[in-house]
Scaffold this active site. Structure first.
Site, PDB file in Angstrom:
ATOM      1  CE1 TYR A 143      28.115  30.377  58.174  1.00 16.36           C
ATOM      2  CE2 TYR A 143      25.800  30.968  58.189  1.00 16.36           C
ATOM      3  CZ  TYR A 143      27.010  30.927  57.541  1.00 16.36           C
ATOM      4  OH  TYR A 143      27.121  31.441  56.275  1.00 16.36           O
ATOM      5  CE  LYS A 192      32.184  20.425  46.465  1.00 16.27           C
ATOM      6  NZ  LYS A 192      32.068  20.547  44.991  1.00 16.27           N
ATOM      7  CG  ASP A 224      30.360  22.667  43.022  1.00 13.91           C
ATOM      8  OD1 ASP A 224      29.400  21.912  43.279  1.00 13.91           O
ATOM      9  OD2 ASP A 224      31.499  22.237  42.751  1.00 13.91           O
ATOM     10  CG  ASP A 248      24.267  33.080  54.839  1.00 15.14           C
ATOM     11  OD1 ASP A 248      23.519  33.962  54.379  1.00 15.14           O
ATOM     12  OD2 ASP A 248      25.186  33.330  55.621  1.00 15.14           O
ATOM     13  CG  ASP A 252      22.524  36.530  50.747  1.00 14.21           C
ATOM     14  OD1 ASP A 252      21.352  36.627  51.138  1.00 14.21           O
ATOM     15  OD2 ASP A 252      23.496  36.781  51.469  1.00 14.21           O
TER      16      ASP A 252
END
Length: 358
Positions: A143, A192, A224, A248, A252
């Protein structure tokens, strides 16, 4: 009497409504627990664009830096979709986090007993309770990396750079280890590392740091798989620590498991306990001004403020207990169903009820 300086950024959409109720609860907590709050309001997001032309005025940064903590509503909305990317309301949110060096985002995902049936997961999957704390790195990663749109080999292309330094990983990991020590002493680091160099550095760093915290059980999980495990067996998690983008997404997902995104608070922390506190839901412009928004996430953000920045744990506990009690008899439209056994109430009525119970 102790006095705290609070910067208040109402923001856009339902922001002024939910912040108004949270401030009401904060003042009541002060009356009960013997402290005073002095509020200074400032502009952020779309409201700031309308007034000043930019999403983060320098005056807002100054006000926030002079405060003991910051309370934020929400930013954004279709009204400002025509703004260039560098001047969108969301840039104000990213900017204030960066300006205040708020690098650690705490997002609890908790199911309140009266809302167990609101979770999309079956009761046997949720178990007796769900109480997860996601610790998300907030000022690094993709980001905040280089963003480029151009051409490559004569065709349009775009690329975004993911970058993490060793000190950035170490400081967020220390926050996560400290939180795990105060909870159930289990920490899951999510990355990851089978694909990304940044994740390989992340995993190596957390593994080395684990030697400093022998009382904390540390596990590692690919992002994942973590996304799958959150809906398969959420009770296995205590504290999760992960990068900006992964955090993020996962926070959520966890929020919806709890039954409503309108119930979840967050804290963005820097050094020395300073923090910015906000609900994780958006500005909901479609219901703004209708007095139907759920203020509980913002009220619970005030509880986090009292716990982490103002060192008023008894007041924090009391607010959380009042919110849980309020849900036994009242629901805002987002969490109301005809068979829930509670009355449908407005945003203001919910704030009044929590204040009364407090």
């Amino acid at each position: 009497m102790k006095s705290y300086q609070i910067a208040v950024l109402e923001g856009d959409g339902i922001g002024p409504e939910i912040v108004g109720e949270a401030v009401k609860v904060l003042k009541k907590a002060g009356e009960r627990f013997g402290f005073n709050v002095e509020l200074t309001r400032a502009l952020l997001g779309g409201a700031a664009i309308d007034e000043t032309g930019v999403p983060l005025p320098e005056e807002t940064v100054t006000v926030c830096k002079a405060a003991d903590a910051v309370l934020l509503g929400a930013v954004g909305g279709p009204k400002w979709d025509s703004q260039p990317g560098a001047n969108r309301p969301e840039k104000g949110l990213l900017g204030i986090r960066k300006a205040l060096n708020l690098y650690a985002n705490l997002r609890p995902a908790v199911i309140f007993a009266p809302l167990r049936d609101a979770s999309p997961l079956k009761p046997e999957i949720i178990g007796e309770s769900m109480d997860i704390l996601i610790v998300r790195e907030l000022t690094g990663g993709i980001y905040f990396g280089e963003h480029t749109t151009g051409e490559e080999n004569g065709v349009p292309a775009a690329w975004d750079v993911e970058k993490y330094s060793l000190p950035e990983i170490e400081r967020i990991a220390r926050v996560a280890f400290a939180m795990a020590q105060k909870r159930n002493k289990r920490l899951c680091s999510v990355d990851k590392s089978n694909v990304l160099d940044t994740s390989r550095l992340w995993r190596k760093t957390v593994t080395e740091m684990a030697k400093e915290y022998p009382d904390v059980e540390v596990t590692h999980m690919y992002v994942d798989n973590c996304a799958m495990q959150l809906v398969r067996n959420p009770a296995q998690f205590d504290v999760i620590v992960t990068s900006n983008m992964f955090g993020d997404i996962l926070s959520d997902e966890a929020s919806m498991i709890s039954g409503s995104i309108g119930m979840l608070a967050s804290a963005s922390l820097g050094d020395s306990g300073f923090g910015l506190y906000e609900p994780i839901h958006g500005s909901a412009p479609d219901i703004a001004g209708q007095n139907v928004a759920n203020p509980l996430a913002t009220i619970l953000s005030v509880a986090m403020m009292l716990r982490y920045s103002l060192d008023e744990p008894a007041a924090a506990d009391a607010i959380e207990a009042a919110c849980a009690k309020a849900l036994e008899t009242a629901r805002t439209p987002d969490i109301y169903t005809p068979d829930c056994g509670a009355a449908k109430v407005t945003c203001t009525e919910m704030g009044d009820l929590v204040t009364k119970l407090l």
